[in-house]
Design an enzyme around this catalytic site. Structure first.
Site, PDB file in Angstrom:
ATOM      1  N   LEU A 284       0.836  -1.199   0.000  1.00 51.20           N
ATOM      2  CA  LEU A 284       0.000   0.000   0.000  1.00 51.20           C
ATOM      3  C   LEU A 284       0.871   1.249   0.000  1.00 51.20           C
ATOM      4  CD1 LEU A 284      -2.807  -0.978   2.534  1.00 51.20           C
ATOM      5  CD2 LEU A 284      -2.768  -1.235   0.049  1.00 51.20           C
TER       6      LEU A 284
ATOM      7  N   GLY B 220       1.265  -5.476   0.974  1.00 51.92           N
ATOM      8  CA  GLY B 220       0.226  -5.530  -0.065  1.00 51.92           C
ATOM      9  C   GLY B 220       0.732  -6.170  -1.355  1.00 51.92           C
TER      10      GLY B 220
ATOM     11  N   ASN C 119       4.795  -7.982   6.175  1.00 57.33           N
ATOM     12  CA  ASN C 119       5.686  -7.410   7.201  1.00 57.33           C
ATOM     13  C   ASN C 119       5.006  -6.329   8.040  1.00 57.33           C
ATOM     14  OD1 ASN C 119       5.500  -5.717   4.946  1.00 57.33           O
ATOM     15  ND2 ASN C 119       7.444  -4.710   5.410  1.00 57.33           N
ATOM     16  N   GLU C 120       3.680  -6.331   8.065  1.00 56.61           N
ATOM     17  CA  GLU C 120       2.957  -5.250   8.747  1.00 56.61           C
ATOM     18  C   GLU C 120       3.412  -5.007  10.182  1.00 56.61           C
ATOM     19  OE1 GLU C 120       0.308  -6.188   5.318  1.00 56.61           O
ATOM     20  OE2 GLU C 120       1.720  -7.248   6.625  1.00 56.61           O
TER      21      GLU C 120
HETATM   22  C1  LIG Z   1      -7.430  -4.803  12.772  1.00 51.30           C
HETATM   23  C2  LIG Z   1      -6.653  -4.510  11.572  1.00 51.30           C
HETATM   24  C3  LIG Z   1      -7.459  -3.785  10.588  1.00 51.30           C
HETATM   25  C4  LIG Z   1      -6.890  -3.031   9.699  1.00 51.30           C
HETATM   26  C5  LIG Z   1      -5.432  -2.882   9.687  1.00 51.30           C
HETATM   27  C6  LIG Z   1      -5.126  -1.472   9.366  1.00 51.30           C
HETATM   28  C7  LIG Z   1      -4.160  -1.209   8.669  1.00 51.30           C
HETATM   29  C8  LIG Z   1      -3.305  -2.281   8.142  1.00 51.30           C
HETATM   30  C9  LIG Z   1      -2.508  -1.794   7.336  1.00 51.30           C
HETATM   31  C10 LIG Z   1      -2.166  -2.452   6.547  1.00 51.30           C
HETATM   32  C11 LIG Z   1      -1.723  -3.159   5.575  1.00 51.30           C
HETATM   33  C12 LIG Z   1      -0.650  -2.642   5.090  1.00 51.30           C
HETATM   34  C13 LIG Z   1      -0.114  -3.255   3.958  1.00 51.30           C
HETATM   35  C14 LIG Z   1       0.905  -2.439   3.258  1.00 51.30           C
HETATM   36  O1  LIG Z   1       1.172  -2.756   2.168  1.00 51.30           O
HETATM   37  S1  LIG Z   1       1.625  -1.059   4.016  1.00 51.30           S
HETATM   38  C15 LIG Z   1       3.067  -0.795   2.982  1.00 51.30           C
HETATM   39  C16 LIG Z   1       4.161  -1.736   3.397  1.00 51.30           C
HETATM   40  N1  LIG Z   1       5.263  -1.634   2.478  1.00 51.30           N
HETATM   41  C17 LIG Z   1       6.533  -1.731   2.868  1.00 51.30           C
HETATM   42  O2  LIG Z   1       6.846  -1.924   4.023  1.00 51.30           O
HETATM   43  C18 LIG Z   1       7.571  -1.590   1.794  1.00 51.30           C
HETATM   44  C19 LIG Z   1       8.421  -0.370   2.051  1.00 51.30           C
HETATM   45  N2  LIG Z   1       9.381  -0.207   0.976  1.00 51.30           N
HETATM   46  C20 LIG Z   1      10.517  -0.941   0.904  1.00 51.30           C
HETATM   47  O3  LIG Z   1      10.792  -1.818   1.690  1.00 51.30           O
HETATM   48  C21 LIG Z   1      11.431  -0.618  -0.237  1.00 51.30           C
HETATM   49  O4  LIG Z   1      11.053   0.654  -0.769  1.00 51.30           O
HETATM   50  C22 LIG Z   1      11.390  -1.636  -1.393  1.00 51.30           C
HETATM   51  C23 LIG Z   1      12.067  -2.935  -0.946  1.00 51.30           C
HETATM   52  C24 LIG Z   1       9.968  -1.890  -1.810  1.00 51.30           C
HETATM   53  C25 LIG Z   1      12.182  -1.045  -2.586  1.00 51.30           C
HETATM   54  O5  LIG Z   1      13.452  -0.665  -2.140  1.00 51.30           O
HETATM   55  P1  LIG Z   1      14.324   0.303  -3.064  1.00 51.30           P
HETATM   56  O6  LIG Z   1      15.635   0.472  -2.369  1.00 51.30           O
HETATM   57  O7  LIG Z   1      14.278  -0.157  -4.463  1.00 51.30           O
HETATM   58  O8  LIG Z   1      13.535   1.685  -3.058  1.00 51.30           O
HETATM   59  P2  LIG Z   1      13.502   2.759  -1.869  1.00 51.30           P
HETATM   60  O9  LIG Z   1      14.659   3.683  -2.020  1.00 51.30           O
HETATM   61  O10 LIG Z   1      13.269   2.072  -0.576  1.00 51.30           O
HETATM   62  O11 LIG Z   1      12.138   3.552  -2.204  1.00 51.30           O
HETATM   63  C26 LIG Z   1      12.066   4.337  -3.387  1.00 51.30           C
HETATM   64  C27 LIG Z   1      11.027   5.386  -3.130  1.00 51.30           C
HETATM   65  O12 LIG Z   1       9.739   4.758  -2.929  1.00 51.30           O
HETATM   66  C28 LIG Z   1       9.195   5.139  -1.667  1.00 51.30           C
HETATM   67  N3  LIG Z   1       8.403   4.024  -1.159  1.00 51.30           N
HETATM   68  C29 LIG Z   1       8.830   2.786  -0.917  1.00 51.30           C
HETATM   69  N4  LIG Z   1       7.828   2.008  -0.472  1.00 51.30           N
HETATM   70  C30 LIG Z   1       6.719   2.812  -0.433  1.00 51.30           C
HETATM   71  C31 LIG Z   1       5.350   2.613  -0.065  1.00 51.30           C
HETATM   72  N5  LIG Z   1       4.896   1.429   0.345  1.00 51.30           N
HETATM   73  N6  LIG Z   1       4.514   3.666  -0.133  1.00 51.30           N
HETATM   74  C32 LIG Z   1       4.960   4.874  -0.550  1.00 51.30           C
HETATM   75  N7  LIG Z   1       6.235   5.153  -0.930  1.00 51.30           N
HETATM   76  C33 LIG Z   1       7.095   4.103  -0.860  1.00 51.30           C
HETATM   77  C34 LIG Z   1      10.392   5.477  -0.820  1.00 51.30           C
HETATM   78  O13 LIG Z   1      10.004   6.314   0.267  1.00 51.30           O
HETATM   79  C35 LIG Z   1      11.257   6.180  -1.843  1.00 51.30           C
HETATM   80  O14 LIG Z   1      10.679   7.439  -2.073  1.00 51.30           O
HETATM   81  P3  LIG Z   1      11.596   8.775  -2.125  1.00 51.30           P
HETATM   82  O15 LIG Z   1      12.687   8.457  -3.114  1.00 51.30           O
HETATM   83  O16 LIG Z   1      12.105   8.945  -0.730  1.00 51.30           O
HETATM   84  O17 LIG Z   1      10.656   9.830  -2.567  1.00 51.30           O
END
Ligand SMILES: CC/C=C\C/C=C\C/C=C/C=C/CC(=O)SCCNC(=O)CCNC(=O)[C@H](O)C(C)(C)COP(=O)(O)OP(=O)(O)OC[C@H]1O[C@@H](n2cnc3c(N)ncnc32)[C@H](O)[C@@H]1OP(=O)(O)O
Length: 290
Positions: free
Chosen positions: A91, A136, A158-159
């Site tokens: 997400l 997600g 990994n939430e």
């Molecule tokens: C009772 C319960 C009921 C409800 C529960 C309520 C809520 C639950 C919530 C839930 C579910 C959540 C699911 C999700 O998907 S949350 C998102 C989780 N995602 C992550 O943890 C991934 C984070 N990102 C990374 O680990 C890395 O970016 C990568 C491995 C995907 C890629 O690594 P890279 O080294 O290739 O790239 P980066 O330099 O890290 O990132 C580039 C750029 O992109 C931005 N970015 C990365 N991930 C996200 C994201 N998920 N959303 C928005 N932006 C993201 C990162 O900040 C960099 O941006 P800038 O260059 O700084 O602008």
């Protein structure tokens, strides 16, 4: 009786998904859809730089593409990424951090819709995981029937690493692929499996050395249904997936309410803010900006 019930339920589902799809037209192609005219297999590539993070427009575009694929009688759907490092970063954290409440409600409803659309897709589905697939992104992969992953990538729900608990229906998607004890441990740890670990535990079915090989392995999986009647196959898949899907369909409002309370809690907002800041910091230091 059950068949017509399932078909009615799918029809009920469709209007919600179709209406949502019409509401947003993204300016750039957030998804790329190609149908191979020989094999009849559709490849749907996520195309939202930099990391295919799921916002409302991208998820609507995925739903729209699935609806198109089901309508054009494609023989199968391969989900992959136009980015060679990241399959899907999950997400979009901008949607979850300090969210606009009305938008958050729509965002969560579309998140529910995109899982339902992919999980219940009437054609065979396979994921060519050519990049990292956390949270997600892992959910999209587990909604598919088969998963082929490239080496040196990570995948998992990994939430808990950023203070969240995955919703029940997200956990069910994991449990449809992993044994319960392993799924529980991985969910509570917020574990990201390496490609080799994911193969070992069955989170992915095969490893491929390249995206081309992954696409070919996904096509072979889809071809394995060539002798099955498409409608019988689709109904069988939906019947098996019905109990999990029902847990969401029966209480979408309750799931939304729980999510809003959870996402808006100060503790979680603080945790998410720190997590997001660390991500940006990492990216800045990678780009040489302090
Ligand atoms: C009772 C319960 C009921 C409800 C529960 C309520 C809520 C639950 C919530 C839930 C579910 C959540 C699911 C999700 O998907 S949350 C998102 C989780 N995602 C992550 O943890 C991934 C984070 N990102 C990374 O680990 C890395 O970016 C990568 C491995 C995907 C890629 O690594 P890279 O080294 O290739 O790239 P980066 O330099 O890290 O990132 C580039 C750029 O992109 C931005 N970015 C990365 N991930 C996200 C994201 N998920 N959303 C928005 N932006 C993201 C990162 O900040 C960099 O941006 P800038 O260059 O700084 O602008």
């Amino acid at each position: 009786m059950l068949r017509s019930k399932i078909l009615n339920r799918i029809r009920l589902l469709k209007p919600v998904i179709d209406r949502r799809c019409m509401s947003s037209a993204s300016k750039t192609p957030l998804t790329l859809l190609e149908v191979d005219d020989k094999s009849g297999i559709a490849t749907l590539s996520l195309n939202r730089p930099p990391v295919n993070s799921l916002n409302i427009d991208l998820m609507n575009s995925i739903i729209e593409s699935i609806t198109e694929i089901e309508g054009n009688k494609s023989r199968g759907l391969i989900l992959t990424s136009a980015n060679d490092r990241v399959f899907c970063a999950g997400l979009d954290l901008n949607e979850l951090h300090k969210p606009n409440q009305e938008r958050l409600k729509e965002f969560w409803a579309v998140f529910q819709d995109v899982w339902l659309a992919l999980h219940l897709c009437s054609v065979p589905t396979a994921a060519a995981i050519n990049g990292h697939a956390p949270a997600g992104g892992c959910l999209l992969a587990t909604a598919c029937e088969y998963r082929v992953m490239l080496p040196q990538m990570t995948i998992g729900l990994n939430e808990t690493q950023f203070g969240y608990m995955a919703p029940k229906w997200v956990m069910l998607s994991y449990l449809s692929v992993l044994p319960r004890r392993l799924a529980e441990r991985a969910l509570t740890q917020g574990k990201l499996f390496t490609t080799a670990e994911a193969l070992d535990v069955g989170l992915v079915d095969e490893i491929a050395a390249s995206k081309e090989e992954a696409l070919a392995k996904c096509s072979t999986f889809i071809d394995s249904f060539s002798k099955a009647n498409p409608l019988a196959r689709s109904l069988t898949k939906k019947q098996i997936r019905e109990p999990d899907v029902q847990k969401l369909i029966a209480d979408r409002a309750g799931d939304l309410k729980e999510c809003l309370e959870y996402i808006n809690s100060p503790l979680l907002q603080d945790g998410l803010g720190a997590y997001f800041e660390a991500l940006k910091q990492k990216s800045r230091s990678k780009a040489g900006k302090s």
